[in-house]
Design an enzyme around this catalytic site. Structure first.
Site, mmCIF file in Angstrom:
data_model
loop_
_atom_site.group_PDB
_atom_site.id
_atom_site.type_symbol
_atom_site.label_atom_id
_atom_site.label_comp_id
_atom_site.label_asym_id
_atom_site.label_seq_id
_atom_site.Cartn_x
_atom_site.Cartn_y
_atom_site.Cartn_z
ATOM 1 N N HIS A 80 0.842 -1.206 0.000
ATOM 2 C CA HIS A 80 0.000 0.000 0.000
ATOM 3 C C HIS A 80 0.875 1.254 0.000
ATOM 4 O O HIS A 80 0.686 2.158 -0.806
ATOM 5 C CB HIS A 80 -0.933 0.009 1.207
ATOM 6 N N ASP A 109 5.919 21.703 -26.730
ATOM 7 C CA ASP A 109 5.892 20.344 -26.175
ATOM 8 C C ASP A 109 6.950 20.282 -25.087
ATOM 9 O O ASP A 109 7.582 21.289 -24.772
ATOM 10 C CB ASP A 109 6.189 19.298 -27.274
ATOM 11 N N TRP A 145 7.349 0.144 3.808
ATOM 12 C CA TRP A 145 7.788 0.803 2.568
ATOM 13 C C TRP A 145 9.228 1.290 2.687
ATOM 14 O O TRP A 145 9.876 1.574 1.690
ATOM 15 C CB TRP A 145 6.848 1.969 2.205
ATOM 16 N N SER A 172 12.709 6.135 -14.417
ATOM 17 C CA SER A 172 11.600 6.913 -14.951
ATOM 18 C C SER A 172 11.585 8.316 -14.351
ATOM 19 O O SER A 172 11.448 9.316 -15.070
ATOM 20 C CB SER A 172 10.286 6.189 -14.658
ATOM 21 N N SER A 173 11.777 8.386 -13.034
ATOM 22 C CA SER A 173 11.755 9.691 -12.368
ATOM 23 C C SER A 173 12.873 10.587 -12.873
ATOM 24 O O SER A 173 12.684 11.785 -13.079
ATOM 25 C CB SER A 173 11.926 9.537 -10.860
ATOM 26 N N HIS A 256 13.402 11.658 3.236
ATOM 27 C CA HIS A 256 12.814 12.923 3.638
ATOM 28 C C HIS A 256 12.589 13.870 2.467
ATOM 29 O O HIS A 256 11.482 14.387 2.301
ATOM 30 C CB HIS A 256 13.500 13.616 4.805
ATOM 31 N N GLU A 258 11.951 12.980 -0.332
ATOM 32 C CA GLU A 258 10.823 12.359 -1.031
ATOM 33 C C GLU A 258 9.479 12.924 -0.551
ATOM 34 O O GLU A 258 8.572 13.126 -1.357
ATOM 35 C CB GLU A 258 10.866 10.839 -0.822
ATOM 36 N N TYR A 260 8.911 15.859 0.330
ATOM 37 C CA TYR A 260 8.721 17.165 -0.318
ATOM 38 C C TYR A 260 8.501 17.012 -1.807
ATOM 39 O O TYR A 260 7.881 17.874 -2.435
ATOM 40 C CB TYR A 260 9.877 18.113 0.026
ATOM 41 N N SER A 271 -1.182 27.161 -5.360
ATOM 42 C CA SER A 271 -0.813 28.549 -5.650
ATOM 43 C C SER A 271 -1.340 29.019 -7.002
ATOM 44 O O SER A 271 -1.351 30.215 -7.271
ATOM 45 C CB SER A 271 0.712 28.715 -5.618
ATOM 46 N N HIS A 305 15.585 12.984 11.729
ATOM 47 C CA HIS A 305 14.397 12.982 12.585
ATOM 48 C C HIS A 305 13.600 11.685 12.429
ATOM 49 O O HIS A 305 12.685 11.440 13.198
ATOM 50 C CB HIS A 305 13.525 14.229 12.370
ATOM 51 N N HIS A 306 13.954 10.870 11.433
ATOM 52 C CA HIS A 306 13.323 9.554 11.326
ATOM 53 C C HIS A 306 14.066 8.521 12.157
ATOM 54 O O HIS A 306 13.687 7.356 12.168
ATOM 55 C CB HIS A 306 13.289 9.096 9.871
ATOM 56 N N THR A 331 7.367 27.026 5.367
ATOM 57 C CA THR A 331 6.029 26.472 5.176
ATOM 58 C C THR A 331 4.981 27.433 5.713
ATOM 59 O O THR A 331 3.934 27.644 5.099
ATOM 60 C CB THR A 331 5.902 25.106 5.877
ATOM 61 N N LYS A 334 4.304 30.149 3.325
ATOM 62 C CA LYS A 334 3.380 29.747 2.267
ATOM 63 C C LYS A 334 1.928 29.804 2.745
ATOM 64 O O LYS A 334 1.067 30.379 2.086
ATOM 65 C CB LYS A 334 3.715 28.335 1.776
ATOM 66 N N ARG A 453 1.885 0.875 15.032
ATOM 67 C CA ARG A 453 1.506 0.722 13.623
ATOM 68 C C ARG A 453 2.010 -0.631 13.117
ATOM 69 O O ARG A 453 2.796 -1.304 13.785
ATOM 70 C CB ARG A 453 2.091 1.855 12.773
#
Ligand code: HEM
Ligand code: CU
Length: 549
Positions: A80, A109, A145, A172-173, A256, A258, A260, A271, A305-306, A331, A334, A453
């Site tokens: 998931h 294009d 994950w 791909s990315s 991390h 990722e 963002y 925006s 922080h993880h 943030t 924004k 979890r």
């Protein structure tokens, strides 16, 4: 090659009208076709990942073991997560970038049309590898994950399939990012300087740089895992002198940024939408650009922080804690600017605006719970509880996913040439926001009360909130069928033809082309006055500064 040199083709000969039926999509080079492919792929993955989420929530509806073996439950949570992140959210943003960037920038294009085809067509095999892993001996990866060793080092061959899948997704990315960066830097209409582009272009650009920086890091981590598994290396194997914590450092140096990669494009979309429906230029355009860049840079410095709970020195904990809190500053800029844009605006509340406002409110909730988690001593309590699950779903569902819904409703008239049914759009919004909160808000309390979890069973005191969350999840899922119906209904004619400019306040260049956007647009760049007019509306403040100079 020679013939094409000797006999210059016209545009229509080159185009996909050449190919009928399936070949149009297989050989697609047109940015709009490729954007469409990405978006449908992402939707299919969203449904796939969503069904897995419902399988998880079904099991968690009651305490005790109901439907799945614990091993399979872990495969469900892992797939998931991976499918939602890499299969749904990221490709959906790339699809939007493909569809909208050339239109918004006044380019014919994407820069590398044929590479664009490859960027997309690597995705279906990658998804197939992930799904096939469910049916191999040992089943799909079940280590979460994040693929932490030692679990991932010991898993069955499903893990190898996932590793290859991640390699393809990374390729791909990277190709998609090269295309986005080159298009933005080189193919803007004359008169559109960097600090005059629509904010969605800015956030796409910064996101693409982030991806190029970190996709190889993830590829490296999983490749090291692969060699540990099969070729006798011991990067992460303590018995051989390696260190599983090394994997966590490498993974989160990717992981991390990722988050963002999934948040910045959402900021860009919102925006675009808020100024349109507030009929006011975006407040603080330049500060939005700087905030985007600061967030991107800071995102490389906070991975620890993880890992507060792995046993790091207190000084390192403080370093990661304060830097993480620092991200709240740009943030906050924004969120402040979005609110200031709405302030005294002539607002209307069509579906895209509702989703955009829902985004601002709920993303802020996710931001605050993130701030709570960033406090190292609190995190050691909350690590691996449902509080974390609540936090990142406020960011990823009410954040990334809601911004995607906003974008789809916003641009659907441009894509299809038809207006969607406003009442049903609004119903989708209210339905989603209510059941989203019913699903995920109780998870904060479950986490605070200590429910871990990634477990298929739980202690009795967690029963009620889990039942509520599961009911919410099934209702939320049901609501997405309404979304699907809305989109199909619009494609088939909706409530009638859409004007070229369906939103009164929409001033960016995509609203200057016909609805539906023709296969080829901006073959000659838009008139410089047109660019100016659109951009004045985009950011008056800034335009005035520019005029003064
Ligand atoms: C809206 C419907 C969704 C529901 C009901 C849902 C539900 C869940 C549940 C129950 C878990 C497992 C928590 C656990 O026990 O560890 C989970 C994990 C996760 N979800 Fe979702 N989710 C949804 C959408 C999304 C979306 C859109 C994303 C986007 C990226 C996402 C990303 C994740 C991630 C990354 C995990 C962690 C997987 C792991 O622990 O390895 N989810 N979700
Ligand atoms: Cu992080």
């Amino acid at each position: 090659m020679m013939t094409s040199l000797a006999h210059p083709h016209t545009h229509s000969e080159h185009s996909a009208e050449h190919h009928a039926g399936w070949a149009r999509w297989l050989y697609a080079t047109n940015h709009k076709d490729i954007g469409t492919l990405y978006l449908w792929f992402a939707f299919a993955m969203f449904i796939t990942g969503g069904v897995m989420a419902l399988c998880i929530r079904a099991e968690l509806f009651h305490p005790g073991m109901q439907y799945w073996q614990p091993e399979f439950f872990n495969q469900l949570t892992t797939l998931h997560g991976i499918i939602m992140v890499f299969g749904a959210i990221m490709p959906a943003f790339t699809g939007l970038a493909n569809w909208m960037l050339p239109l918004m920038l006044g380019a014919p294009d994407m820069a590398f049309a044929r590479m664009n085809n490859w960027s997309f067509w690597l995705l279906p095999p990658a998804a197939a590898l992930l799904l096939i892993s469910l049916f191999v001996p040992g089943g799909a990866p079940a280590g979460g994950w994040t693929l932490y060793p030692p679990l991932s080092a010991q898993a069955g061959m499903g893990m190898d399939l996932a590793i290859f899948s991640i390699h393809l997704l990374g390729l791909s990315s990277i190709m998609g990012s090269i295309n986005i960066i080159t298009t933005i830097l080189n193919m803007r209409a004359p008169g559109m300087t960097m600090l005059k582009m629509p904010l969605f272009a800015w956030t796409s650009l910064v996101t693409a740089y982030l991806l190029i920086a970190v996709a190889p890091v993830l590829a490296g981590a999983v490749t090291m895992l692969l060699t540990d598994r099969h070729f006798g290396t011991h990067f992460f194997n303590a018995a051989g002198g390696g260190d599983p914590v090394l994997f966590q450092h490498i993974f989160w140096f990717f992981g991390h940024p990722e988050v963002y990669i999934m948040a910045l494009p959402a900021f860009g979309i919102v925006s675009q939408i808020i100024p349109t429906f507030a009929r006011k230029p975006l407040f603080g355009y330049v500060s939005m650009v700087y905030a985007t860049c600061s967030i991107a840079i800071l995102s490389f410095m906070v991975w620890g922080h993880h890992m507060f709970a792995v046993g790091m020195p207190a000084t390192a904990q403080l370093f990661f804690m304060f830097l993480t809190m620092l991200i709240a500053v740009p943030t906050g800029v924004k969120v402040f600017n979005w609110i200031a844009t709405m302030w005294q605006g002539s607002m209307t509340f069509e579906t895209p605006m509702l989703f955009a406002i829902g985004f601002v409110c709920l993303f802020t909730v996710g931001g605050f719970s993130g701030l709570v988690l960033s406090i190292a001593p609190i995190d050691t309590q909350m690590q691996d509880t449902y509080y974390v699950v609540a936090h990142f779903h406020y960011v990823l569902v009410a954040g990334a996913l809601f911004s995607l819904f906003a974008a789809v409703y916003y641009w659907l008239p441009k894509w299809t040439g038809f207006m969607y049914h406003e009442g049903r759009g609004k119903l989708h919004f209210w339905w989603s926001i209510v059941w989203f909160n019913v699903t995920f808000f109780p998870m904060h309390f479950l986490g605070l009360a200590g429910m871990p979890r990634r477990i298929p069973d739980y202690a009795l005191q967690f029963t009620d909130f889990n039942a509520v969350a599961s009911v919410g999840a099934f209702c939320f899922g049901l609501g997405q069928l309404l979304f699907f119906y809305n989109v199909i209904h619009t494609i088939r004619g909706g409530v009638g033809p859409a004007p070229d400019k369906p939103w009164e306040g929409g001033n960016t260049l995509e609203w200057e082309v016909a609805s539906p956007a023709p296969h080829h647009t901006w073959e000659s760049p838009p008139d410089i006055e047109l660019v100016r007019r659109g951009l004045i509306a985009q950011a008056v403040e800034h335009e005035e500064e520019g005029d003064a100079r």
